[in-house]
Design a protein around this motif. Sequence first.
Motif, PDB file in Angstrom:
ATOM      1  N   LEU A  99       0.833  -1.203   0.000  1.00 13.38           N
ATOM      2  CA  LEU A  99       0.000   0.000   0.000  1.00 13.38           C
ATOM      3  C   LEU A  99       0.868   1.253   0.000  1.00 13.38           C
ATOM      4  N   GLU A 100       2.041   1.155   0.610  1.00  7.26           N
ATOM      5  CA  GLU A 100       2.990   2.269   0.544  1.00  7.26           C
ATOM      6  C   GLU A 100       4.123   1.989  -0.442  1.00  7.26           C
ATOM      7  N   GLY A 101       4.533   0.733  -0.529  1.00  4.35           N
ATOM      8  CA  GLY A 101       5.704   0.359  -1.322  1.00  4.35           C
ATOM      9  C   GLY A 101       5.518   0.575  -2.809  1.00  4.35           C
ATOM     10  N   SER A 102       4.262   0.588  -3.260  1.00  3.12           N
ATOM     11  CA  SER A 102       3.998   0.840  -4.680  1.00  3.12           C
ATOM     12  C   SER A 102       2.813   1.790  -4.820  1.00  3.12           C
ATOM     13  N   LYS A 103       3.085   2.977  -5.350  1.00  2.00           N
ATOM     14  CA  LYS A 103       1.990   3.926  -5.541  1.00  2.00           C
ATOM     15  C   LYS A 103       1.035   3.422  -6.634  1.00  2.00           C
ATOM     16  N   VAL A 104       1.563   2.653  -7.582  1.00  2.00           N
ATOM     17  CA  VAL A 104       0.708   2.074  -8.616  1.00  2.00           C
ATOM     18  C   VAL A 104      -0.276   1.090  -7.964  1.00  2.00           C
ATOM     19  N   PHE A 105       0.248   0.240  -7.104  1.00  2.00           N
ATOM     20  CA  PHE A 105      -0.631  -0.705  -6.394  1.00  2.00           C
ATOM     21  C   PHE A 105      -1.688   0.056  -5.598  1.00  2.00           C
ATOM     22  N   ALA A 106      -1.260   1.095  -4.886  1.00  2.00           N
ATOM     23  CA  ALA A 106      -2.191   1.848  -4.042  1.00  2.00           C
ATOM     24  C   ALA A 106      -3.286   2.509  -4.882  1.00  2.00           C
ATOM     25  N   LYS A 107      -2.891   3.131  -5.987  1.00  2.00           N
ATOM     26  CA  LYS A 107      -3.883   3.817  -6.818  1.00  2.00           C
ATOM     27  C   LYS A 107      -4.862   2.811  -7.410  1.00  2.00           C
ATOM     28  N   GLU A 108      -4.360   1.687  -7.890  1.00  4.82           N
ATOM     29  CA  GLU A 108      -5.259   0.691  -8.485  1.00  4.82           C
ATOM     30  C   GLU A 108      -6.165   0.070  -7.423  1.00  4.82           C
ATOM     31  N   PHE A 109      -5.627  -0.093  -6.230  1.00  8.33           N
ATOM     32  CA  PHE A 109      -6.431  -0.607  -5.113  1.00  8.33           C
ATOM     33  C   PHE A 109      -7.579   0.366  -4.816  1.00  8.33           C
ATOM     34  N   MET A 110      -7.253   1.652  -4.773  1.00 12.49           N
ATOM     35  CA  MET A 110      -8.302   2.653  -4.501  1.00 12.49           C
ATOM     36  C   MET A 110      -9.358   2.651  -5.597  1.00 12.49           C
ATOM     37  N   GLN A 111      -8.899   2.487  -6.827  1.00 20.49           N
ATOM     38  CA  GLN A 111      -9.849   2.447  -7.939  1.00 20.49           C
ATOM     39  C   GLN A 111     -10.779   1.235  -7.802  1.00 20.49           C
ATOM     40  N   ARG A 112     -10.195   0.072  -7.478  1.00 22.94           N
ATOM     41  CA  ARG A 112     -11.017  -1.137  -7.339  1.00 22.94           C
ATOM     42  C   ARG A 112     -12.042  -1.002  -6.230  1.00 22.94           C
ATOM     43  N   ALA A 259     -11.625  -8.198   0.935  1.00 20.70           N
ATOM     44  CA  ALA A 259     -11.989  -8.804  -0.353  1.00 20.70           C
ATOM     45  C   ALA A 259     -10.763  -9.370  -1.065  1.00 20.70           C
ATOM     46  N   GLU A 260      -9.598  -8.755  -0.839  1.00 21.92           N
ATOM     47  CA  GLU A 260      -8.389  -9.207  -1.539  1.00 21.92           C
ATOM     48  C   GLU A 260      -7.537 -10.149  -0.691  1.00 21.92           C
ATOM     49  N   GLY A 261      -8.072 -10.535   0.461  1.00 22.44           N
ATOM     50  CA  GLY A 261      -7.353 -11.494   1.306  1.00 22.44           C
ATOM     51  C   GLY A 261      -6.057 -10.942   1.897  1.00 22.44           C
ATOM     52  N   ILE A 262      -6.013  -9.626   2.138  1.00 22.99           N
ATOM     53  CA  ILE A 262      -4.812  -9.031   2.728  1.00 22.99           C
ATOM     54  C   ILE A 262      -5.095  -8.742   4.194  1.00 22.99           C
ATOM     55  N   HIS A 263      -4.284  -9.343   5.071  1.00 25.55           N
ATOM     56  CA  HIS A 263      -4.466  -9.050   6.495  1.00 25.55           C
ATOM     57  C   HIS A 263      -3.508  -7.941   6.891  1.00 25.55           C
ATOM     58  N   TYR A 264      -4.042  -6.919   7.516  1.00 21.42           N
ATOM     59  CA  TYR A 264      -3.218  -5.768   7.902  1.00 21.42           C
ATOM     60  C   TYR A 264      -3.209  -5.629   9.402  1.00 21.42           C
ATOM     61  N   ARG A 265      -2.012  -5.520   9.973  1.00 18.48           N
ATOM     62  CA  ARG A 265      -1.926  -5.195  11.401  1.00 18.48           C
ATOM     63  C   ARG A 265      -0.806  -4.181  11.614  1.00 18.48           C
ATOM     64  N   GLY A 266      -1.159  -3.017  12.150  1.00 16.55           N
ATOM     65  CA  GLY A 266      -0.146  -1.987  12.375  1.00 16.55           C
ATOM     66  C   GLY A 266      -0.771  -0.613  12.324  1.00 16.55           C
ATOM     67  N   PHE A 267       0.097   0.393  12.264  1.00 13.19           N
ATOM     68  CA  PHE A 267      -0.403   1.749  12.049  1.00 13.19           C
ATOM     69  C   PHE A 267      -0.690   1.888  10.560  1.00 13.19           C
ATOM     70  N   LEU A 268      -1.756   2.582  10.222  1.00 14.43           N
ATOM     71  CA  LEU A 268      -1.982   2.925   8.824  1.00 14.43           C
ATOM     72  C   LEU A 268      -2.287   4.412   8.730  1.00 14.43           C
ATOM     73  N   VAL A 286       2.384   2.929   5.589  1.00 10.81           N
ATOM     74  CA  VAL A 286       2.084   1.742   6.395  1.00 10.81           C
ATOM     75  C   VAL A 286       2.707   1.836   7.787  1.00 10.81           C
ATOM     76  N   ARG A 287       2.758   3.058   8.306  1.00 12.37           N
ATOM     77  CA  ARG A 287       3.478   3.345   9.565  1.00 12.37           C
ATOM     78  C   ARG A 287       3.017   4.702  10.053  1.00 12.37           C
TER      79      ARG A 287
END
Length: 423
Positions: A99-112, A259-268, A286-287
């Motif tokens: 979510l932070e490591g790739s802005k492309v991933f983040a933007k496409e995630f937001m679009q989805r 929905a994408e099966g991503i488990h998140y634990r931490g500061f966001l 992600v921090r």
Amino acid sequence: MKVLVVGNGGREHALLWKLSQSPLVEKLYCAKGNAGTAKLAENIPIEPVDVKALADFAQREGIDFTVVGPEAPLVAGIVDEFEKRGLKIFGPDKKASLLEGSKVFAKEFMQRHDIPTAEFHIFEDPQKAKNFIKDFSVPVVVKADGLASGKGVFVCKTYEEALRAIDTLMVKRSLGEAGKRVVVEEFLEGEEASYIVLLSGDRYVPMPTSQDHKRLLDGDKGPNTGGMGAYSPNPFVDEYTEHSIRELVVERLIKGLKAEGIHYRGFLYFGLMLTDRGPRVLEFNVRLGDPEAQPLLMRIKGDFLKTLLDFYQGKEISLEIDHRHSLCVVLASRGYPEKPEDGKEVFGLEDVERMEDVIVFHAGTELREGKVYTRGGRVLNVCAWGSGLQEARERAYIAVEKIRFEGMHYRRDIGNRALSRFS
Ligand SMILES: Nc1ncnc2c1ncn2[C@@H]1O[C@H](COP(=O)(O)OP(=O)(O)O)[C@@H](O)[C@H]1O
Ligand SMILES: [Mg+2]
């Protein structure tokens, strides 16, 4: 308990300061820390991104809980490595850190998942990016896909500037692989806000609101930096705005992760632009933000280590917030952010230590024979509490005046826009 904090900056010093107040702490460690963390913790000479060495250390030393400050080790998979070895660590794993490591991933995630963000296009070919920009309106924003420590985003007022940004990132590869792909996006106008939550699966707890100051110079001029100052709470985030941030951004993100099966634990961290059409996400971190973490942790009451442990273990938590305001001014080295100088002796810290309601968190400093020297671009975070923003601001700047090192510079207008708008 033995607790390890990973990172070198002001955020990590503030985390250690907060954690050190917990009666549960037996010993604190910091990898690799700075002159400020050395007073609260044992500094360990391991780089934050050396995740294997850190896991070896944690095993050997019997560390009970690790908290990760910066993004690089998270994106490198520190959490996966620790968990594989049964070590408790607070932060998202490698997959969620995209979510932070790739802005492309983040933007496409937001679009989805229909999370409001600036309109955007993604390019792998510099010529195609340039052709596209010629027909796009200015200002336009060009962003490197990968991690860039605040140096990968160009807010361009003209086409020429935007074309140069494409050349810098994609042709000259000034940031290496991080600029292999770029996001070209619509320029958004408004106030920025940092909204940070503790997130675990579908449970989340908001932290106090804050605002960073990204640009190097007063009046939001000059290049983007890692952040030149921050304060909390952020008055631009009123109740109505906070409600829409939760509903349109945080809750949609949580649904999307599920929905994408991503488990998140931490500061966001949600970097937001509050536009007149509502909040828009600029990016995810992600921090905790740095410098936002400093004023923000100053407003959390009680045993924060216990809070984190309870949250980690799936228990209900609530954060008790200090009603006072807090503000942080970043003191930077000459040459920051391009080419910061190192090795200048820092004077005046003892004078500030005697002040009430003021605290200095160290960032780029190191201790040599009892003296503090600069090491890096952002050197110190001078922070203060006040009954209002105005008082916190005045106090912080009085403290700033007492500190000096060769080439020191800082912004003189932290919190000014909020003050002129709301008081
Ligand atoms: N679409 C946009 N419109 C206006 N300003 C932007 C936009 N995107 C980013 N910025 C500015 O650039 C800064 C850095 O962008 P961000 O996406 O947060 O990247 P990073 O923090 O990784 O450098 C933001 O804090 C904001 O000031
Ligand atoms: Mg940012």
